[in-house]
Motif scaffolding. Structure first.
Motif, PDB file in Angstrom:
ATOM      1  N   MET A 147      34.631 -47.890  11.226  1.00 28.69           N
ATOM      2  CA  MET A 147      34.230 -48.537   9.978  1.00 28.69           C
ATOM      3  C   MET A 147      35.392 -49.399   9.502  1.00 28.69           C
ATOM      4  O   MET A 147      36.533 -48.975   9.505  1.00 28.69           O
ATOM      5  CB  MET A 147      33.884 -47.469   8.943  1.00 28.69           C
ATOM      6  CG  MET A 147      33.291 -47.973   7.668  1.00 28.69           C
ATOM      7  SD  MET A 147      31.712 -48.825   7.759  1.00 28.69           S
ATOM      8  CE  MET A 147      30.611 -47.542   8.246  1.00 28.69           C
ATOM      9  N   SER A 205      36.417 -52.968   6.682  1.00 29.20           N
ATOM     10  CA  SER A 205      36.126 -53.425   5.331  1.00 29.20           C
ATOM     11  C   SER A 205      36.378 -54.923   5.185  1.00 29.20           C
ATOM     12  O   SER A 205      37.172 -55.516   5.915  1.00 29.20           O
ATOM     13  CB  SER A 205      36.957 -52.657   4.303  1.00 29.20           C
ATOM     14  OG  SER A 205      38.330 -52.916   4.491  1.00 29.20           O
ATOM     15  N   GLU A 237      36.709 -54.220  -2.325  1.00 28.29           N
ATOM     16  CA  GLU A 237      36.616 -53.848  -0.918  1.00 28.29           C
ATOM     17  C   GLU A 237      35.205 -53.360  -0.621  1.00 28.29           C
ATOM     18  O   GLU A 237      34.656 -52.536  -1.353  1.00 28.29           O
ATOM     19  CB  GLU A 237      37.624 -52.734  -0.611  1.00 28.29           C
ATOM     20  CG  GLU A 237      37.724 -52.388   0.847  1.00 28.29           C
ATOM     21  CD  GLU A 237      38.838 -51.398   1.116  1.00 28.29           C
ATOM     22  OE1 GLU A 237      38.545 -50.345   1.715  1.00 28.29           O
ATOM     23  OE2 GLU A 237      39.981 -51.670   0.714  1.00 28.29           O
ATOM     24  N   GLU A 267      32.659 -51.944   2.557  1.00 26.44           N
ATOM     25  CA  GLU A 267      32.671 -51.353   3.896  1.00 26.44           C
ATOM     26  C   GLU A 267      31.523 -51.857   4.764  1.00 26.44           C
ATOM     27  O   GLU A 267      30.378 -51.942   4.299  1.00 26.44           O
ATOM     28  CB  GLU A 267      32.575 -49.828   3.814  1.00 26.44           C
ATOM     29  CG  GLU A 267      33.826 -49.169   3.338  1.00 26.44           C
ATOM     30  CD  GLU A 267      33.754 -47.660   3.439  1.00 26.44           C
ATOM     31  OE1 GLU A 267      32.656 -47.091   3.639  1.00 26.44           O
ATOM     32  OE2 GLU A 267      34.808 -47.026   3.299  1.00 26.44           O
ATOM     33  N   ASP A 295      30.494 -51.829   9.303  1.00 27.31           N
ATOM     34  CA  ASP A 295      30.954 -51.415  10.628  1.00 27.31           C
ATOM     35  C   ASP A 295      31.647 -52.601  11.299  1.00 27.31           C
ATOM     36  O   ASP A 295      31.426 -53.761  10.940  1.00 27.31           O
ATOM     37  CB  ASP A 295      29.801 -50.868  11.480  1.00 27.31           C
ATOM     38  CG  ASP A 295      28.757 -51.916  11.776  1.00 27.31           C
ATOM     39  OD1 ASP A 295      28.997 -52.730  12.692  1.00 27.31           O
ATOM     40  OD2 ASP A 295      27.726 -51.926  11.094  1.00 27.31           O
ATOM     41  N   ARG A 309      25.625 -44.921   0.895  1.00 21.28           N
ATOM     42  CA  ARG A 309      26.749 -45.477   0.129  1.00 21.28           C
ATOM     43  C   ARG A 309      26.325 -45.863  -1.280  1.00 21.28           C
ATOM     44  O   ARG A 309      26.971 -46.688  -1.918  1.00 21.28           O
ATOM     45  CB  ARG A 309      27.341 -46.679   0.861  1.00 21.28           C
ATOM     46  CG  ARG A 309      28.162 -46.249   2.045  1.00 21.28           C
ATOM     47  CD  ARG A 309      28.975 -47.390   2.595  1.00 21.28           C
ATOM     48  NE  ARG A 309      28.665 -47.518   4.008  1.00 21.28           N
ATOM     49  CZ  ARG A 309      28.478 -48.657   4.641  1.00 21.28           C
ATOM     50  NH1 ARG A 309      28.582 -49.778   4.024  1.00 21.28           N
ATOM     51  NH2 ARG A 309      28.190 -48.664   5.919  1.00 21.28           N
TER      52      ARG A 309
END
Length: 100
Positions: A1, A3, A10, A12, A14, A45
């Motif tokens: 992962m 960012s 920030e 996230e 992949d 998330r």
């Protein structure tokens, strides 16, 4: 992962997605084309939709979790670039199957 750091925030993603976004962002910004970038946040998330304005005036940092560069799916890059030219801007979409 990995960012995407932009405007003091920030986000996230992949590494595979980030690689493709980096190609699209750099292509658009080299052309001096500002754009919206939008994506749906996965349920794990917190869900919801994000949209940020991307321009040459704000620094962008792509941080990758892995050290290997993923193979690039040109079909995905082309689809992302095509969406970036629309009124709503770049829409993150699932990766299509690569052709032959």
């Amino acid at each position: 992962m990995g960012s995407l750091e932009y405007g003091g925030r920030e986000f996230e993603f992949d590494d595979r997605t980030l690689t493709h976004l980096q190609i699209v962002f750099s292509t658009k910004l080299r052309r001096r084309e500002n754009f919206f970038f939008s994506w749906v946040q996965p349920l794990e998330r917190g869900s919801g939709r994000h949209s940020i304005w991307i321009d040459n005036g704000t620094s962008i940092h792509f941080s990758f979790g892995g050290s290997r560069l993923p193979a690039v799916n040109r079909d995905w890059v082309e689809a992302l670039l095509a969406s970036s030219g629309r009124t709503a801007g770049l829409q993150l979409m699932p990766e299509p199957e690569a052709r032959g």
